[in-house]
Every structure is written in C-alpha cells, then in structure tokens.
Design an enzyme around this catalytic site. Structure first.
Site, PDB file in Angstrom:
ATOM      1  N   ASN A 109      34.370  18.552  11.787  1.00 23.42           N
ATOM      2  CA  ASN A 109      35.541  18.865  10.969  1.00 23.42           C
ATOM      3  C   ASN A 109      36.795  18.686  11.820  1.00 23.42           C
ATOM      4  O   ASN A 109      36.769  18.946  13.025  1.00 23.42           O
ATOM      5  CB  ASN A 109      35.447  20.329  10.512  1.00 23.42           C
ATOM      6  CG  ASN A 109      36.637  20.766   9.685  1.00 23.42           C
ATOM      7  OD1 ASN A 109      37.071  20.048   8.775  1.00 23.42           O
ATOM      8  ND2 ASN A 109      37.174  21.940   9.980  1.00 23.42           N
ATOM      9  N   HIS A 111      40.554  20.220  12.150  1.00 25.09           N
ATOM     10  CA  HIS A 111      41.275  21.413  11.697  1.00 25.09           C
ATOM     11  C   HIS A 111      42.670  21.425  12.314  1.00 25.09           C
ATOM     12  O   HIS A 111      42.826  21.156  13.514  1.00 25.09           O
ATOM     13  CB  HIS A 111      40.504  22.676  12.116  1.00 25.09           C
ATOM     14  CG  HIS A 111      41.175  23.931  11.667  1.00 25.09           C
ATOM     15  ND1 HIS A 111      41.130  24.370  10.363  1.00 25.09           N
ATOM     16  CD2 HIS A 111      41.935  24.819  12.336  1.00 25.09           C
ATOM     17  CE1 HIS A 111      41.831  25.480  10.255  1.00 25.09           C
ATOM     18  NE2 HIS A 111      42.326  25.780  11.444  1.00 25.09           N
ATOM     19  N   ASP A 147      35.430  27.479  10.518  1.00 25.84           N
ATOM     20  CA  ASP A 147      36.188  26.893  11.646  1.00 25.84           C
ATOM     21  C   ASP A 147      35.721  27.447  12.990  1.00 25.84           C
ATOM     22  O   ASP A 147      36.526  27.620  13.917  1.00 25.84           O
ATOM     23  CB  ASP A 147      37.700  27.130  11.458  1.00 25.84           C
ATOM     24  CG  ASP A 147      38.224  26.497  10.171  1.00 25.84           C
ATOM     25  OD1 ASP A 147      37.733  25.412   9.796  1.00 25.84           O
ATOM     26  OD2 ASP A 147      39.106  27.090   9.534  1.00 25.84           O
ATOM     27  N   ALA A 175      49.165  13.745  15.615  1.00 21.22           N
ATOM     28  CA  ALA A 175      48.213  13.982  16.716  1.00 21.22           C
ATOM     29  C   ALA A 175      46.769  13.898  16.203  1.00 21.22           C
ATOM     30  O   ALA A 175      45.878  13.386  16.889  1.00 21.22           O
ATOM     31  CB  ALA A 175      48.486  15.343  17.351  1.00 21.22           C
TER      32      ALA A 175
HETATM   33  C1  GAR Z   1      44.683  17.511   7.763  1.00 18.77           C
HETATM   34  O1  GAR Z   1      45.808  18.087   8.356  1.00 18.77           O
HETATM   35  C2  GAR Z   1      43.439  18.281   8.130  1.00 18.77           C
HETATM   36  O2  GAR Z   1      43.437  18.757   9.443  1.00 18.77           O
HETATM   37  C3  GAR Z   1      43.491  19.416   7.149  1.00 18.77           C
HETATM   38  O3  GAR Z   1      43.916  18.808   5.937  1.00 18.77           O
HETATM   39  C4  GAR Z   1      44.734  17.690   6.233  1.00 18.77           C
HETATM   40  C5  GAR Z   1      44.161  16.497   5.507  1.00 18.77           C
HETATM   41  O4  GAR Z   1      45.035  15.400   5.616  1.00 18.77           O
HETATM   42  N1  GAR Z   1      42.236  20.059   7.014  1.00 18.77           N
HETATM   43  C6  GAR Z   1      42.103  21.354   6.757  1.00 18.77           C
HETATM   44  O5  GAR Z   1      43.040  22.099   6.604  1.00 18.77           O
HETATM   45  C7  GAR Z   1      40.677  21.836   6.647  1.00 18.77           C
HETATM   46  N2  GAR Z   1      40.630  23.256   6.739  1.00 18.77           N
HETATM   47  P1  GAR Z   1      44.523  13.940   5.247  1.00 18.77           P
HETATM   48  O6  GAR Z   1      43.858  14.038   3.871  1.00 18.77           O
HETATM   49  O7  GAR Z   1      45.778  13.116   5.200  1.00 18.77           O
HETATM   50  O8  GAR Z   1      43.555  13.497   6.314  1.00 18.77           O
END
Ligand code: GAR
Length: 214
Positions: A109, A111, A147, A175
């Site tokens: 995952n 996070h 997490d 990042a």
């Molecule tokens: C990312 O920032 C990821 O880390 C977060 O959602 C966003 C998805 O962006 N994930 C979480 O919060 C999971 N708990 P994306 O769809 O543009 O990759």
C-alpha cells in the site's frame, strides 16, 4: 528476465498507478502491470490505464451485498490476471483480514504520511494541526492492522510555514510518484521481501531505501 506481474487497485485519479506505468516503460524495470482494477466505475485512473494499454476491470462494490462478496469477486479477477503482487494505490476500501491474509507478503500500500504517524485519512490536515516540520509518504506491506505492516520505503517532505492541506498534499503526491516505483523495484529485484510472522523484524532488505527531502 522474467518480470514481476503486478495488479494495481485504484478508486480515483490513479496518478500513482500512472507513475508506475511510466516506470514500466523502461525495459530494465523488473515489474509489469497486468491489471488495473477499480471499485468505482468512473475512476479517472481507468482511462489513464487504457492509454498505457493496460487491461482494466471494474468491480463496483455497490453491486454486492457484503464486503466479503465484493472481495471474492476482486480476488477472482486478481487470480485470473496472474498477478503475484497487489498494489493498493489510492484504493479506498477497507480490506477484510481474510483477504489480507491470503495475499500476505504480496500486498503493498502507498500511504500519504510517514508511518507510523498519521494512519488513516486526512493525513495532511492532521500533520499541519500537529505542527510537524517533516511529513511524507510510505510504501508498506499490508497486514491486518490499518496502515500497520512492515515499511518498505519512505520519502520525506518539508512542511512550509504557509502550507495548506492541499499544498502539502500536492508535494507529498509528487514524492509518492517517485517512491512507489522505487519500492516496487526493490520487490521486483528481490531486494526486499516479507517472509516471517513478525511485522517488522522479518522484513529482509538488502538494498537501501530512500529518504529524500523535497
Ligand atoms: C494518494 O495520495 C495515496 O497515498 C492515497 O490516496 C491518494 C491516491 O492518489 N491513499 C490513501 O490515502 C490510502 N489510505 P492517486 O489516485 O492519484 O494515486
């Protein structure tokens, strides 16, 4: 070289999946994406995956009576795809222990915080409220604890005095786009794997991970 077959689970924009798809364009990258699966039919990431020629599947959770029934369908699609590693990239569904245990050591995952700080949602707003000076993102193996699994790689981002949750989120996301392909390369190269029962001690790392200040 046989590449590690990866399935990416998304719910929205899919920009992390896109970063990974770009990384796989390098012939030496040890990972290939065999499937992008979304629980939301209108996730923008689905179109992005198609632009990269990656097979997509939609398994809409609203069409199932229970979390288990939805996961069962997801699991069938993942098994059919031949994926050996499942990446959660903005997949906004809580997974059952049964699912997590089935894919133990093969489920990662990304996070948006420096775990173990700020598990869960709204990480950027909470980081600002807490007044941390350094924030960031983490790629980790998934265990039954939210997490909570072994950390593979992290990237640090400086918090600026005038940051809002949005401005901080944008820098962290940038990042993430470097960190996620980096972490998957470590797994694809077999530089890191999670083998034992213990959450942290049994993580075998033979290559350094990143800690970068943006
Ligand atoms: C990312 O920032 C990821 O880390 C977060 O959602 C966003 C998805 O962006 N994930 C979480 O919060 C999971 N708990 P994306 O769809 O543009 O990759």
């Amino acid at each position: 070289m046989s590449k590690l077959k990866v399935a990416v689970l998304i719910s929205g924009t899919g920009s992390n999946m896109g970063a990974l798809a770009r990384a796989t364009m390098d012939p030496d990258y040890p990972v290939e994406i065999v499937l992008v699966l979304s629980n939301r039919p209108h996730a923008a990431g689905l179109e992005l995956a198609q632009e990269h020629g990656i097979p997509i599947r939609v398994i809409d959770h609203t069409g199932y009576d229970s979390r288990e029934a939805h996961e069962h369908a997801v699991n069938d699609a993942l098994r059919e795809s031949g994926a050996r590693l499942i990446c959660l990239a903005g997949y906004m569904r809580i997974l059952t222990d049964g699912f997590v245990n089935q894919w133990r050591g093969q489920l990662v995952n990304i996070h948006p915080s420096l775990l173990p700080s700020f598990r869960g949602i709204d990480t950027h707003a909470r980081a600002l409220e807490r007044g941390v000076r350094i924030h960031g993102c983490t790629v980790h193996f998934v265990n039954a604890e939210l997490d909570g699994g072994p950390i593979i790689a992290q990237a640090a981002v400086r918090v600026e005095p005038d940051d809002t949750p949005e401005s901080l989120a944008a820098r962290v996301l940038k990042a993430e786009h470097e960190l996620f392909p980096h972490a998957l390369r470590l797994i694809g190269d077999q530089s890191v794997r999670w083998s034992g029962d213990d959450a942290v001690k049994d993580l075998n790392v033979s290559s350094s991970d990143v800690a970068r200040m943006e």
